[in-house]
Design a protein around this motif. Structure first.
Motif, PDB file in Angstrom:
ATOM      1  N   ALA A 237      -6.173   5.697  -5.245  1.00 52.03           N
ATOM      2  CA  ALA A 237      -4.770   5.275  -5.076  1.00 52.03           C
ATOM      3  C   ALA A 237      -4.644   3.816  -4.639  1.00 52.03           C
ATOM      4  CB  ALA A 237      -4.070   6.194  -4.075  1.00 52.03           C
ATOM      5  N   GLN A 238      -5.558   3.371  -3.756  1.00 48.05           N
ATOM      6  CA  GLN A 238      -5.449   1.993  -3.243  1.00 48.05           C
ATOM      7  C   GLN A 238      -6.392   1.034  -3.965  1.00 48.05           C
ATOM      8  OE1 GLN A 238      -3.109   1.057  -1.311  1.00 48.05           O
ATOM      9  NE2 GLN A 238      -2.421   2.972  -0.400  1.00 48.05           N
TER      10      GLN A 238
ATOM     11  N   HIS B 105       3.010   4.412  -8.845  1.00 47.71           N
ATOM     12  CA  HIS B 105       3.941   3.587  -8.061  1.00 47.71           C
ATOM     13  C   HIS B 105       3.253   2.514  -7.227  1.00 47.71           C
ATOM     14  CE1 HIS B 105       3.506   5.491  -3.988  1.00 47.71           C
ATOM     15  NE2 HIS B 105       3.036   6.490  -4.710  1.00 47.71           N
TER      16      HIS B 105
ATOM     17  N   VAL C 220     -10.702   2.853  -1.808  1.00 51.23           N
ATOM     18  CA  VAL C 220     -10.244   1.862  -0.825  1.00 51.23           C
ATOM     19  C   VAL C 220      -9.390   2.604   0.199  1.00 51.23           C
ATOM     20  CG1 VAL C 220      -8.803  -0.184  -0.468  1.00 51.23           C
ATOM     21  CG2 VAL C 220     -10.259  -0.047  -2.499  1.00 51.23           C
TER      22      VAL C 220
ATOM     23  N   SER D 237      -3.807  13.225   2.099  1.00 47.24           N
ATOM     24  CA  SER D 237      -3.832  13.863   0.765  1.00 47.24           C
ATOM     25  C   SER D 237      -5.246  14.165   0.295  1.00 47.24           C
ATOM     26  CB  SER D 237      -3.167  12.955  -0.276  1.00 47.24           C
ATOM     27  OG  SER D 237      -1.797  12.856  -0.023  1.00 47.24           O
TER      28      SER D 237
ATOM     29  N   ASN E 103     -12.245   8.191  -0.678  1.00 46.63           N
ATOM     30  CA  ASN E 103     -11.375   7.181  -1.284  1.00 46.63           C
ATOM     31  C   ASN E 103     -12.173   5.942  -1.682  1.00 46.63           C
ATOM     32  OD1 ASN E 103     -11.393   5.446   1.029  1.00 46.63           O
ATOM     33  ND2 ASN E 103      -9.716   6.600   1.957  1.00 46.63           N
TER      34      ASN E 103
ATOM     35  N   HIS F 204      -7.031   9.502   3.506  1.00 46.81           N
ATOM     36  CA  HIS F 204      -5.596   9.766   3.595  1.00 46.81           C
ATOM     37  C   HIS F 204      -5.414  11.281   3.713  1.00 46.81           C
ATOM     38  CE1 HIS F 204      -1.503  10.270   1.903  1.00 46.81           C
ATOM     39  NE2 HIS F 204      -1.295   9.007   2.208  1.00 46.81           N
TER      40      HIS F 204
ATOM     41  N   ALA G 179       0.837  -1.198   0.000  1.00 47.39           N
ATOM     42  CA  ALA G 179       0.000   0.000   0.000  1.00 47.39           C
ATOM     43  C   ALA G 179       0.874   1.252   0.000  1.00 47.39           C
ATOM     44  CB  ALA G 179      -0.924   0.001   1.212  1.00 47.39           C
TER      45      ALA G 179
ATOM     46  N   ARG H 201       4.396  -1.757   7.061  1.00 46.61           N
ATOM     47  CA  ARG H 201       4.461  -0.358   7.470  1.00 46.61           C
ATOM     48  C   ARG H 201       3.887  -0.224   8.870  1.00 46.61           C
ATOM     49  NH1 ARG H 201       2.139   5.284   4.698  1.00 46.61           N
ATOM     50  NH2 ARG H 201       2.782   6.563   6.467  1.00 46.61           N
TER      51      ARG H 201
HETATM   52  N1  C6P Z   1      -0.581   6.055   0.699  1.00 46.14           N
HETATM   53  C1  C6P Z   1       0.440   4.457   2.227  1.00 46.14           C
HETATM   54  O1  C6P Z   1       1.409   3.914   2.758  1.00 46.14           O
HETATM   55  P1  C6P Z   1       0.880   9.609  -3.431  1.00 46.14           P
HETATM   56  O2  C6P Z   1       1.810   9.826  -2.285  1.00 46.14           O
HETATM   57  O3  C6P Z   1       0.439  10.903  -4.040  1.00 46.14           O
HETATM   58  O4  C6P Z   1       1.354   8.626  -4.432  1.00 46.14           O
HETATM   59  O5  C6P Z   1      -0.439   8.929  -2.806  1.00 46.14           O
HETATM   60  C2  C6P Z   1      -1.099   9.537  -1.745  1.00 46.14           C
HETATM   61  C3  C6P Z   1      -2.239   8.691  -1.315  1.00 46.14           C
HETATM   62  C4  C6P Z   1      -3.527   9.136  -1.536  1.00 46.14           C
HETATM   63  N2  C6P Z   1      -4.591   8.399  -1.206  1.00 46.14           N
HETATM   64  C5  C6P Z   1      -4.456   7.186  -0.653  1.00 46.14           C
HETATM   65  C6  C6P Z   1      -5.692   6.399  -0.334  1.00 46.14           C
HETATM   66  C7  C6P Z   1      -3.182   6.690  -0.382  1.00 46.14           C
HETATM   67  O6  C6P Z   1      -3.055   5.482   0.177  1.00 46.14           O
HETATM   68  C8  C6P Z   1      -2.032   7.459  -0.692  1.00 46.14           C
HETATM   69  C9  C6P Z   1      -0.655   6.980  -0.374  1.00 46.14           C
HETATM   70  C10 C6P Z   1       0.667   5.412   1.079  1.00 46.14           C
HETATM   71  O7  C6P Z   1      -0.704   4.213   2.575  1.00 46.14           O
HETATM   72  C11 C6P Z   1       1.791   6.365   1.357  1.00 46.14           C
HETATM   73  S1  C6P Z   1       1.404   7.495   2.640  1.00 46.14           S
END
Ligand code: C6P
Length: 409
Positions: A205-206, A228, A176, A128, A174, A126, A33, A362
């Motif tokens: 993202a997930q 990534h 997930v 973000s 989100n 998250h 993740a 993690r």
């Molecule tokens: N979560 C985790 O270990 P970026 O950093 O922009 O690629 O993704 C941000 C992000 C946004 N939304 C969700 C739901 C996320 O899981 C993540 C990134 C990683 O859970 C790194 S903090």
């Protein structure tokens, strides 16, 4: 064992890093993740791009620039198809999910949210998908509202419905959850928001690495993800937006490539999607992302989802059979993420001892501090799986956690 059509032994050989040992133990990588590992096909695509056709895109008539542009735009078409978007103009390259959400907040959000309006997010987000909306609401005098979750870590739909109203301009949710693995009922969330005239951004993202995504079936207005976590390189990702919405949106960053013509008196702007892609982009990253999409498409997203669902359940059951372990997040609809705590042992200690066994997980708040607060913990240990993980690796994880408990008893 299951009858998965995925040949996991063969798949594992596609990932050079999985052959590594850590602390003289075979690497058990359960931090997918955070970021996923890269198959050789992705590594080769990036290397071949640099050794075979490195040039700037959209700028040259020479052979290399044409080839680089074809590779870069070809990857955009793959993204379009992969997430079920209707047009390539709806796919904007970004650095990742974080940049995509900031882009929408500071363009669509600035233009469509006003003083006294409301933006809805959930407890599961998250950082973000929290902070950009917090900043926007502060800038505009709008209110950020948060849909609560239950003790299993599930989105409370009734509370959400009750929150929606004429002042709701945007819902950001989100698909997930990264901290718990909860899969949200995104399609229903979008339907309800649209009944109230609010737009919806889905942070995928997930989700994109683990389940089949179809943005047209979801009918979301925006969808974001990072390469990534999808077995591609860092520093690139995609924002999907509905064409008409993107067309009407104010600009984000300005500079080269997002223009049609510039004089000191007046600048005219480029068409979609380039209008939102100022400056030389991450060309090699896009090419690598395209190769990652080819790789998972070949495996089949349905096969991946089925295999991981089984593995996630196996991990949750195995860990919860250890009496000292408490799972955090037990939603009925879950991705293969298991967050847990052991009373009296700090998650960082769990992570450090597991590392000595070659196991990567993690530990911390996972950039989702409100989730931690909801469950009354400061941190969890999180094992997040991908299709190359095995039951054998989960057994190693459980053995190692049992060892940790013995050390602290
Ligand atoms: N979560 C985790 O270990 P970026 O950093 O922009 O690629 O993704 C941000 C992000 C946004 N939304 C969700 C739901 C996320 O899981 C993540 C990134 C990683 O859970 C790194 S903090």
């Amino acid at each position: 064992m299951d009858a998965s059509p995925l040949d996991i032994d063969r798949i594992r050989r596609d990932f050079p890093i999985l052959q590594k040992t850590v602390n003289d133990k075979p690497l058990v990588y359960l931090d997918n993740a955070a970021t996923a590992q890269k198959p050789q096909a992705v590594i080769d695509a990036i290397s071949n791009y640099y050794s075979g056709c490195n040039a700037n895109v959209h700028r040259g008539v020479h052979r290399l620039s044409v080839d680089a542009t074809d590779a870069y735009e070809g990857a955009r078409s793959k993204i379009r198809e992969f997430i079920g978007a209707g047009r390539v103009e709806e796919i904007i390259y970004v650095r990742g999910a974080t940049e995509a959400i900031n882009l929408v907040a500071q363009t669509y959000g600035q233009a469509n949210v006003g003083t006294g309006d409301e933006v809805i997010i959930s407890t599961l987000e998250h950082h973000s998908n929290i902070v950009p909306w917090q900043i926007l609401c502060k800038q505009l005098g709008a209110t950020l509202r948060v849909v609560p979750i239950n003790d299993a870590g599930e989105f409370l739909f009734d509370e959400y419905e009750a929150m929606l109203g004429p002042r709701t301009k945007l819902v950001a949710i989100n698909h997930v959850s990264n901290a718990l693995g909860t899969i949200n009922p995104v399609k229903r969330i979008v339907e309800k928001a649209h009944e109230h005239g609010a737009a919806v951004l889905v942070d995928g993202a997930q989700a994109v690495p683990h389940v089949m995504v179809d943005v047209r079936a979801l009918d979301c207005d925006f969808y974001t993800f990072s390469s990534h976590k999808l077995f591609g390189p860092t520093g690139v990702g995609a924002l999907y937006g509905k064409f008409d919405i993107l067309e009407a949106m104010p600009l984000y960053q300005s500079g080269g490539d997002m223009i049609k013509s510039v004089t000191f008196e007046k600048t005219t702007y480029n068409d979609l999607p380039y209008r939102f892609e100022a400056g030389t982009p991450n060309i090699a990253g896009a090419v690598g992302l395209g190769a990652a999409i080819d790789y998972v498409t070949e495996l089949g997203m349905d096969n991946i989802a089925r295999y991981e669902h089984d593995l996630g359940r196996y991990a949750a059951e195995a860990l919860s059979s250890v009496p000292e372990v408490r799972l955090i997040g037990t939603a009925r609809e879950k991705a293969a993420v298991v967050s847990f705590v052991v009373d009296g042992v700090h998650p960082h200690d769990i992570g450090t001892i597991l590392d000595q066994e070659g196991i990567a997980i993690r530990t911390g708040h996972h950039c989702a501090q409100p989730v931690m607060e909801r469950f009354g913990v400061v941190a969890t240990a999180r094992a997040s799986m991908a299709f190359y993980n095995t039951r054998d690796e989960i057994d190693k994880l459980v053995d190692a956690v049992t060892k940790v408990i013995k050390v602290f008893r």
